[in-house]
Design a protein around this motif. Structure first.
Motif, PDB file in Angstrom:
ATOM      1  N   UNK A  18      -8.719   1.685  -2.523  1.00 34.49           N
ATOM      2  CA  UNK A  18      -9.980   1.338  -2.906  1.00 34.49           C
ATOM      3  C   UNK A  18     -10.851   2.619  -3.336  1.00 34.49           C
ATOM      4  N   UNK A  19     -11.411   2.595  -4.634  1.00 37.20           N
ATOM      5  CA  UNK A  19     -12.121   3.603  -5.169  1.00 37.20           C
ATOM      6  C   UNK A  19     -13.596   3.219  -5.247  1.00 37.20           C
ATOM      7  N   UNK A  30     -20.293  12.588 -10.829  1.00 32.11           N
ATOM      8  CA  UNK A  30     -20.404  11.364 -11.635  1.00 32.11           C
ATOM      9  C   UNK A  30     -19.252  10.567 -11.424  1.00 32.11           C
ATOM     10  N   UNK A  31     -19.621   9.141 -11.778  1.00 34.27           N
ATOM     11  CA  UNK A  31     -18.652   8.125 -11.854  1.00 34.27           C
ATOM     12  C   UNK A  31     -17.375   8.473 -12.637  1.00 34.27           C
ATOM     13  N   UNK A  32     -17.664   9.315 -13.747  1.00 37.40           N
ATOM     14  CA  UNK A  32     -16.322   9.609 -14.372  1.00 37.40           C
ATOM     15  C   UNK A  32     -15.167  10.098 -13.701  1.00 37.40           C
ATOM     16  N   UNK A  33     -15.428  10.762 -12.697  1.00 44.20           N
ATOM     17  CA  UNK A  33     -14.202  10.984 -11.580  1.00 44.20           C
ATOM     18  C   UNK A  33     -13.656   9.753 -11.148  1.00 44.20           C
ATOM     19  N   UNK A  37      -9.209   5.958 -10.930  1.00 49.54           N
ATOM     20  CA  UNK A  37      -8.587   4.522 -11.154  1.00 49.54           C
ATOM     21  C   UNK A  37      -7.683   4.228 -12.236  1.00 49.54           C
ATOM     22  N   UNK A  38      -8.072   4.726 -13.288  1.00 46.25           N
ATOM     23  CA  UNK A  38      -7.295   4.594 -14.539  1.00 46.25           C
ATOM     24  C   UNK A  38      -6.075   5.342 -14.429  1.00 46.25           C
ATOM     25  N   UNK A  96      -6.252  -5.445  -8.314  1.00 44.12           N
ATOM     26  CA  UNK A  96      -6.354  -6.663  -7.594  1.00 44.12           C
ATOM     27  C   UNK A  96      -5.111  -7.111  -6.578  1.00 44.12           C
ATOM     28  N   UNK A  97      -4.079  -6.285  -6.951  1.00 49.30           N
ATOM     29  CA  UNK A  97      -3.021  -6.269  -5.954  1.00 49.30           C
ATOM     30  C   UNK A  97      -2.858  -4.948  -5.191  1.00 49.30           C
ATOM     31  N   UNK A  98      -2.798  -4.047  -5.821  1.00 50.72           N
ATOM     32  CA  UNK A  98      -2.606  -2.624  -5.190  1.00 50.72           C
ATOM     33  C   UNK A  98      -3.919  -1.849  -4.942  1.00 50.72           C
ATOM     34  N   UNK A  99      -4.728  -1.994  -6.157  1.00 51.26           N
ATOM     35  CA  UNK A  99      -5.813  -1.224  -6.178  1.00 51.26           C
ATOM     36  C   UNK A  99      -7.044  -1.940  -6.656  1.00 51.26           C
TER      37      UNK A  99
END
Length: 282
Positions: free
Chosen positions: A211-212, A222-225, A230-231, A242-245
């Motif tokens: 979970x990020x 900043x949220x860019x990190x 996540x990408x 939605x299953x692993x992240x």
């Protein structure tokens, strides 16, 4: 609430207050032992403490987590980079890995109040970089961060908030951080690509849930990190969102450190650990 303070996890001949942890738990009559939550604090690799000595009261967060989940919580210290003390990456993460090895191998030295083979990891700011450097595959660059299979198998989930993951990207957005804390923690380098967790692959175990978290009000990181991390996880896991992240960048509005004391942050964390509102990995 039961609290055990300053438990050493380092096996060296001299006791080191930077390699100790505090344990918070409630007594339970349940036969089955609960899992364990481990919270790794931030502080730019150079400050903060498990105790309420500085800006953030991590002990209060630990108590709130125990009250909300009935799961024991540990909050460790780790060595900090300060001036010429020689503590540099990956030393901070090495300490956290040593802690996790201790937890999974030293059950006779600890109260029997949690299952040492079921651990949820939570971290904030630079702590997110440390955990990602351990759980993802950094063996070819930093072999001392290679966890034994017992540790990897014990990790049930990872929650990373306001994390620093890509240091080169961070310095493009916040150039002053180079002299403020990056040089002190990583030395002065033309590129930090080798330390960017967004460049790391998966280890053999890949069933850990992630979970990020990032606040819309964070002006220090900043949220860019978090978006980049996540990408990267999506690319590693084949897009199993939605299953692993999961990613939560919409609910929190507080500043970098202030969010840790909010009920919203606690709710997000507790829901993930309890599995509410999340689809568990198959």
């Amino acid at each position: 609430m039961n609290e055990l303070k300053d438990i050493p996890y380092h096996r060296g001949p001299i006791r080191d207050p930077f390699r100790e942890f505090d344990l918070y738990y409630q007594k339970s009559s349940d036969v089955a032992l609960p899992p364990l939550i481990c919270f790794v604090h931030g502080g730019a690799w150079r400050s903060e403490d498990k105790a309420p000595l500085f800006q953030i009261d991590h002990s209060n967060l630990a108590r709130n987590l125990v009250s909300a989940t009935t799961i024991p919580v540990i909050v460790p210290n780790y060595r900090l980079s300060s001036g010429s003390n020689g503590v540099r990456h990956p030393n901070h993460a090495e300490d956290i890995l040593e802690l996790l090895v201790f937890i999974t191998t030293a059950s006779l030295e600890l109260p029997r109040v949690f299952d040492p083979f079921k651990i949820y990891l939570i971290s904030h700011s630079c702590g997110a970089h440390m955990l990602a450097s351990i759980v993802l595959d950094s063996a070819s660059i930093f072999p001392t961060l290679t966890p034994p299979s017992t540790v990897l198998n014990a990790i049930q989930g990872i929650i990373l908030s306001e994390g620093i993951y890509d240091i080169d990207r961070l310095l493009l957005d916040f150039p002053a951080y180079h002299s403020w804390f990056i040089t002190e923690a990583f030395n002065d380098k033309p590129s930090y690509a080798a330390t960017n967790t967004t460049n790391l692959g998966l280890r053999s175990q890949s069933s850990i849930r992630w979970l990020i978290i990032h606040s819309k009000g964070d002006t220090l990181v900043n949220v860019a990190q978090s978006e980049a991390m996540f990408a990267h996880l999506q690319s590693l896991y084949g897009g199993l969102t939605g299953q692993t992240m999961w990613s939560n960048t919409d609910e929190l509005t507080q500043e970098h450190d202030a969010l840790l004391s909010t009920s919203t942050y606690l709710h997000i964390v507790v829901d993930f650990i309890k599995g509410a509102n999340y689809v568990l990995a198959a």
